[in-house]
Design a protein around this motif. Structure first.
Motif, mmCIF file in Angstrom:
data_model
loop_
_atom_site.group_PDB
_atom_site.id
_atom_site.type_symbol
_atom_site.label_atom_id
_atom_site.label_comp_id
_atom_site.label_asym_id
_atom_site.label_seq_id
_atom_site.Cartn_x
_atom_site.Cartn_y
_atom_site.Cartn_z
ATOM 1 N N THR A 121 0.837 -1.212 0.000
ATOM 2 C CA THR A 121 0.000 0.000 0.000
ATOM 3 C C THR A 121 0.866 1.253 0.000
ATOM 4 N N LEU A 122 1.911 1.253 0.826
ATOM 5 C CA LEU A 122 2.779 2.429 0.926
ATOM 6 C C LEU A 122 3.479 2.714 -0.400
ATOM 7 N N LYS A 123 3.983 1.672 -1.077
ATOM 8 C CA LYS A 123 4.701 1.876 -2.335
ATOM 9 C C LYS A 123 3.760 2.204 -3.485
ATOM 10 N N ALA A 124 2.527 1.687 -3.423
ATOM 11 C CA ALA A 124 1.590 1.937 -4.515
ATOM 12 C C ALA A 124 0.939 3.314 -4.408
ATOM 13 N N THR A 125 0.598 3.729 -3.184
ATOM 14 C CA THR A 125 -0.138 4.994 -3.006
ATOM 15 C C THR A 125 0.715 6.103 -2.418
ATOM 16 N N GLY A 126 1.854 5.748 -1.854
ATOM 17 C CA GLY A 126 2.713 6.762 -1.252
ATOM 18 C C GLY A 126 2.335 7.108 0.166
ATOM 19 N N ARG A 127 1.367 6.398 0.747
ATOM 20 C CA ARG A 127 0.955 6.703 2.112
ATOM 21 C C ARG A 127 0.298 5.485 2.753
ATOM 22 N N TRP A 128 0.330 5.458 4.085
ATOM 23 C CA TRP A 128 -0.356 4.410 4.851
ATOM 24 C C TRP A 128 -0.722 4.992 6.208
ATOM 25 N N GLU A 129 -1.893 4.620 6.702
ATOM 26 C CA GLU A 129 -2.334 5.107 8.014
ATOM 27 C C GLU A 129 -3.116 3.997 8.703
ATOM 28 N N GLY A 130 -2.848 3.799 9.983
ATOM 29 C CA GLY A 130 -3.576 2.781 10.729
ATOM 30 C C GLY A 130 -2.943 2.512 12.082
ATOM 31 N N GLU A 131 -3.515 1.500 12.773
ATOM 32 C CA GLU A 131 -3.025 1.123 14.106
ATOM 33 C C GLU A 131 -1.942 0.054 13.963
ATOM 34 N N MET A 132 -0.878 0.227 14.747
ATOM 35 C CA MET A 132 0.212 -0.746 14.730
ATOM 36 C C MET A 132 0.758 -0.878 16.155
ATOM 37 N N TRP A 133 1.218 -2.077 16.482
ATOM 38 C CA TRP A 133 1.809 -2.318 17.801
ATOM 39 C C TRP A 133 3.333 -2.302 17.675
ATOM 40 N N ASN A 134 4.004 -1.539 18.568
ATOM 41 C CA ASN A 134 5.460 -1.484 18.623
ATOM 42 C C ASN A 134 5.954 -1.809 20.035
ATOM 43 N N ARG A 135 7.261 -1.850 20.193
ATOM 44 C CA ARG A 135 7.849 -2.217 21.474
ATOM 45 C C ARG A 135 8.754 -1.083 21.952
ATOM 46 N N ARG A 136 8.616 -0.733 23.242
ATOM 47 C CA ARG A 136 9.469 0.302 23.822
ATOM 48 C C ARG A 136 10.862 -0.278 24.131
ATOM 49 N N LYS A 137 11.756 0.600 24.569
ATOM 50 C CA LYS A 137 13.130 0.188 24.854
ATOM 51 C C LYS A 137 13.179 -0.871 25.955
ATOM 52 N N HIS A 138 12.294 -0.757 26.932
ATOM 53 C CA HIS A 138 12.302 -1.684 28.059
ATOM 54 C C HIS A 138 11.507 -2.951 27.782
ATOM 55 N N GLY A 139 10.971 -3.088 26.578
ATOM 56 C CA GLY A 139 10.351 -4.346 26.189
ATOM 57 C C GLY A 139 8.843 -4.384 26.196
ATOM 58 N N ASP A 140 8.160 -3.441 26.889
ATOM 59 C CA ASP A 140 6.701 -3.493 26.904
ATOM 60 C C ASP A 140 6.139 -3.018 25.571
ATOM 61 N N GLU A 141 5.049 -3.640 25.165
ATOM 62 C CA GLU A 141 4.433 -3.337 23.880
ATOM 63 C C GLU A 141 3.330 -2.299 24.055
ATOM 64 N N TYR A 142 3.110 -1.509 23.030
ATOM 65 C CA TYR A 142 2.099 -0.457 23.105
ATOM 66 C C TYR A 142 1.481 -0.242 21.719
ATOM 67 N N PRO A 143 0.235 0.192 21.656
ATOM 68 C CA PRO A 143 -0.392 0.495 20.371
ATOM 69 C C PRO A 143 -0.116 1.942 19.963
ATOM 70 N N GLU A 144 0.081 2.162 18.679
ATOM 71 C CA GLU A 144 0.288 3.517 18.180
ATOM 72 C C GLU A 144 -0.564 3.731 16.929
ATOM 73 N N TRP A 145 -0.917 4.991 16.711
ATOM 74 C CA TRP A 145 -1.596 5.341 15.464
ATOM 75 C C TRP A 145 -0.541 5.936 14.533
ATOM 76 N N LEU A 146 -0.279 5.238 13.432
ATOM 77 C CA LEU A 146 0.862 5.538 12.566
ATOM 78 C C LEU A 146 0.407 6.111 11.228
ATOM 79 N N LYS A 147 1.112 7.171 10.799
ATOM 80 C CA LYS A 147 0.933 7.731 9.458
ATOM 81 C C LYS A 147 2.298 7.739 8.777
ATOM 82 N N VAL A 148 2.386 7.169 7.585
ATOM 83 C CA VAL A 148 3.647 7.116 6.849
ATOM 84 C C VAL A 148 3.442 7.750 5.472
ATOM 85 N N ARG A 149 4.380 8.602 5.061
ATOM 86 C CA ARG A 149 4.357 9.210 3.740
ATOM 87 C C ARG A 149 5.687 8.899 3.040
ATOM 88 N N ALA A 150 5.604 8.558 1.778
ATOM 89 C CA ALA A 150 6.811 8.307 0.981
ATOM 90 C C ALA A 150 7.237 9.600 0.284
#
Length: 612
Positions: A121-150
Motif C-alpha cells: 500500500t505504501l509503495k503503490a499509493t505513497g501513504r499508509w495510516e492505521g493502528e500498529m503495535w510497537n515495542r518500547r526500549k524496556h520491552g513493553d508493547e504499546y499500540p500507536e496510530w501511525l501515518k507514513v508518507r513516501a
C-alpha cells in the motif's frame, strides 16, 4: 552544513557576471561598480542561507514541541532523524536510533500478511495510516496510530519515508473500560443485563440434542432493611459476597446481576431436574452470611423457566422469567415459582404496556399534561392549577393514570416520568405567562423516586433557568405515602431547603393517612389538599362536615392554606365559603384541560386593530 542556495535570483546572476569583470576590466571605476554588484549578489545569497537556516530552526523547534513522534528514514527504512517526542514515547535516544532499521521496534503482534499489505500500500499509493503495535526500549508493547508518507525524487523514485505516530495506550484503555462497563456490573464484576442477553442467546444457539437450559431470576428479600440497619456500604459488601457464593456454586454456568438485588443464573444440562436444582440452589444461597460480625440469613424470591420447553428466544425467555418473578412476589416472598403459560397470559399485556410506555417516554409525543384550575370559591378567581399527566396511546386511546402509574413504579420508570412532567410543566408555564394569563402557580406531583435519587433540586433549578421562571411559579405536591417512604430519608431538611429557595410545598390527599397531623407539626409545608373523600357528601354528611370544619380551623391556627379537592356542586362550594375555605379545585369550576384549551379560556383576547 551548507544549505542549498537558489541561483534563480537576479542579484545572484548579476554577481556571477560581474565577478570576471572585476579582474579583466582595466578601468578602476568600472571594477568598483562590478565589485559592488558582486557584493550585492553575495549579500543576497547569504540572506537566502540565513532565511533557510531560520526556517530550518523553526521547523525543528515546532517538531520538538509536537506531542507526536516523527521519524525520517531512508528507502531501506534506516533512521536518519527523530524528534524528542519519539524518545519520550519509545525510550530510545536519537543517537541510539540513527542508522537502525525501524523494523526492529515492531511488536510480534502482526503477521506476515499485515506487513506485506503495509509495504504494498505504501509503495503503490505513497501513504499508509492505521493502528500498529510497537515495542518500547524496556520491552513493553504499546499500540500507536501511525501515518507514513513516501518522499520521491523528480523521477518518482522513493528516496525517504516520513513517519508520524502517537501512543494510543490510554485511548485503548478507555475503550476497554467503556466496553467492560457496557457488559459488566461495576459492583460485583458479573455480566450485566446486556451481556446476559448475549450469553443466553449464545447458549440457545449451541444447544445440542438432549440438552436443556435452566434459568433462574433471584431477588434478595429485604435488602433495604440491611442497608437501613447496617449502612449502604455493608449492603454493597453483602451483594458482593452473595455474587461470589453464587458464582462459586454455579461454576461452569452463566451468572450475572441485572441490577439492584436481582441476580440471574443460566445452566446447560442434560438432566430433567429443574425443581431439584432450584431447591438446592435456594438452600445453598440461604445459608447465613457473616457481615460486620453479624450472621444474616437471606430470604430469596425466585422466578425460573426452562428452554426449549418455555421458549427458544432470549427476549421471550427474559420476559417469562420476569413474569414468574413478579408473580412470585405478588403471592408472597421467600419462595420459588416456575413460569407457566397462565402467567404469560396474565402479564404479557402489562409487559407490552410497559414497553409502550418506554417508547412514549422516548418519543415524547404521546404524553400530555392537562391542567385543573384552582379558584377562590366565592369569587371564582383563578389562583392556581395542578398539572395532571395523561397518556394518549396510539392504539389504546387515553389510558388512565391509575393503570400506567403503578406499572411505571413497578418497572422503575417513575423518575423518568417525573422528570418529563417537570420539564413540560415549566415549558408550558412559561408559554402561558407570555400569552398574558393571570400569574399563577403550577403544581406538579413529586414521586418518592425523584426524591431519593437526589437529582430533584438540580433539575428544578435547570428548568427554571432554561424557561426564565421564578420558584414561586412552580409548586411541589407530595402525597403522604411519599413522605412515609423510607427511601427518601428525612424529608424535613430537604423540604426546608426547597422552601428557602422559593418553592411552595403542599401535602396531597390530606387525611387519608394515619400520621398526617404528625407530619404537619414537623414538616415545613405551605398548603394541604383536603381529599375529595371528605367533600363528596357535603353538606349533608355531618361527619364529613365536622372533619372539614376541624381541618380548616386547625390549618388556620398553624398558618396553612387548605385546598378542597373534588368540589362538584354549588352546595359544596357554598358550604366551603361559609366555613372559611379560600381555595377549591373540582369539576364545579373546571375539568382538567390541555394547555391550549386553558390558554384559550383564560388568556386575554387580543384587541381589535385600531380599537381605543
Amino acid at each position: 552544513m551548507w544549505l542549498p542556495v537558489s541561483l534563480n535570483r537576479p542579484l545572484v546572476w548579476v554577481a556571477l557576471m560581474a565577478l570576471p569583470a572585476c579582474v579583466w576590466i582595466p578601468d578602476a571605476a568600472l571594477r568598483m561598480v562590478a565589485a559592488s554588484f558582486v557584493t550585492l549578489g553575495l549579500w543576497d545569497a547569504w540572506n537566502q542561507v540565513r532565511q533557510q537556516r531560520l526556517r530550518l530552526r523553526l521547523s525543528q523547534d515546532a517538531l520538538g514541541l509536537s506531542g507526536d513522534a516523527m521519524v525520517i528514514s531512508d528507502v531501506q527504512n534506516r533512521v536518519l532523524a527523530v524528534n524528542p517526542a519519539f524518545t519520550e514515547i519509545t525510550g530510545y535516544e536519537s543517537q541510539e536510533m540513527i542508522g537502525r532499521k525501524l523494523d526492529t521496534l515492531a511488536a510480534q503482534r502482526h503477521d506476515k500478511a499485515f506487513y506485506e499489505n503495509f509495504w504494498s500500500t505504501l509503495k503503490a499509493t505513497g501513504r499508509w495510516e492505521g493502528e500498529m503495535w510497537n515495542r518500547r526500549k524496556h520491552g513493553d508493547e504499546y499500540p500507536e496510530w501511525l501515518k507514513v508518507r513516501a518522499v520521491t525524487d523528480k523521477r518518482g523514485k522513493i528516496t525517504h519515508f516520513i513517519s508520524w505516530f502517537s501512543d494510543i495506550s490510554a485511548q485503548k484503555a478507555r475503550e476497554n473500560d467503556l466496553r467492560r462497563i457496557g457488559y459488566e456490573d461495576p459492583l460485583t464484576g458479573l455480566p450485566n443485563r446486556r451481556r446476559l442477553h448475549d450469553l443466553m442467546a449464545s447458549r440457545l444457539r449451541h444447544l445440542r440434542a438432549g440438552e436443556s437450559l435452566d434459568m433462574a431470576l433471584i431477588d434478595i428479600d429485604g435488602l433495604k432493611s440491611v442497608n437501613d440497619s447496617l449502612g449502604v456500604e455493608q449492603g454493597d459488601r453483602l451483594l458482593a459476597r452473595f455474587a461470589q457464593r453464587l458464582t462459586s456454586y454455579m461454576a461452569g454456568s452463566g451468572v450475572g446481576r441485572l441490577g439492584g438485588d436481582e441476580f440471574m443464573v443460566i445452566r446447560t444440562t442434560t438432566f430433567d431436574d429443574h425443581d431439584k436444582w432450584l431447591g438446592n440452589l435456594r438452600d445453598h444461597m440461604c445459608s447465613p452470611f457473616e457481615i460486620n460480625e453479624q450472621s444474616l440469613r437471606l430470604g430469596l424470591t425466585i422466578g425460573s423457566c426452562r428452554a426449549p420447553e418455555d421458549g427458544q428466544d432470549s427476549s421471550v425467555l427474559f420476559q417469562r422469567l420476569e413474569s414468574a418473578l413478579y408473580s412470585a412476589k405478588r403471592l408472597g416472598r421467600n419462595h420459588s415459582l416456575r413460569f407457566r403459560p397462565a402467567l404469560d397470559k396474565q402479564d404479557n399485556p402489562q409487559l407490552a404496556l410497559v414497553s409502550d410506555l418506554r417508547a412514549a417516554l422516548i418519543s415524547g409525543d404521546q404524553l400530555e399534561l392537562h391542567y385543573q384550575t384552582q379558584h377562590h370559591p366565592g369569587s371564582g378567581e383563578l389562583v392556581g392549577m395542578e398539572a395532571l399527566l395523561r397518556w394518549r396511546h396510539p392504539k389504546g386511546g387515553m389510558i388512565s393514570p391509575g393503570e400506567f402509574i403503578p406499572l411505571a413504579e413497578r418497572h422503575g420508570l417513575m423518575a423518568e416520568l417525573g422528570s418529563w412532567v417537570i420539564e413540560k410543566a415549566c415549558a408550558q408555564q412559561a408559554h402561558l405567562q407570555n400569552s398574558g394569563m393571570p400569574k399563577t402557580t403550577v403544581w406538579v406531583n413529586i414521586s418518592a423516586l425523584q426524591l431519593f435519587q437526589g437529582d430533584l433540586e438540580t433539575q428544578l433549578a435547570t428548568c427554571l433557568e432554561r424557561y426564565q421562571l421564578e420558584p414561586s411559579q412552580l409548586g411541589l405536591e407530595l402525597t403522604e405515602s411519599v413522605l412515609l417512604d423510607e427511601r427518601a430519608g428525612d424529608m424535613g431538611p430537604r423540604l426546608q431547603a426547597l422552601r428557602e429557595l422559593g418553592y411552595s410545598i403542599a401535602i396531597d390527599d390530606f387525611g387519608t393517612g394515619y400520621s398526617s397531623l404528625g407530619y404537619l407539626k414537623r414538616l415545613p409545608v405551605d398548603k394541604i389538599k383536603l381529599d375529595r373523600a371528605f367533600i363528596s357528601e357535603l353538606p349533608n354528611d355531618q361527619a364529613d362536615a365536622a372533619i372539614v370544619t376541624a381541618v380548616l380551623a386547625m390549618a388556620k391556627g398553624m398558618g396553612l392554606e387548605v385546598i378542597a379537592e373534588g368540589v362538584e356542586t354549588q352546595a359544596q362550594c357554598q358550604f366551603l365559603v361559609e366555613t372559611g375555605c379560600t381555595l377549591v379545585q373540582g369539576f364545579y369550576f373546571a375539568k382538567p384541560m390541555p394547555a391550549a384549551e386553558l390558554e384559550q379560556r383564560w388568556a386575554p383576547l387580543p384587541q381589535a386593530e385600531g380599537a381605543h
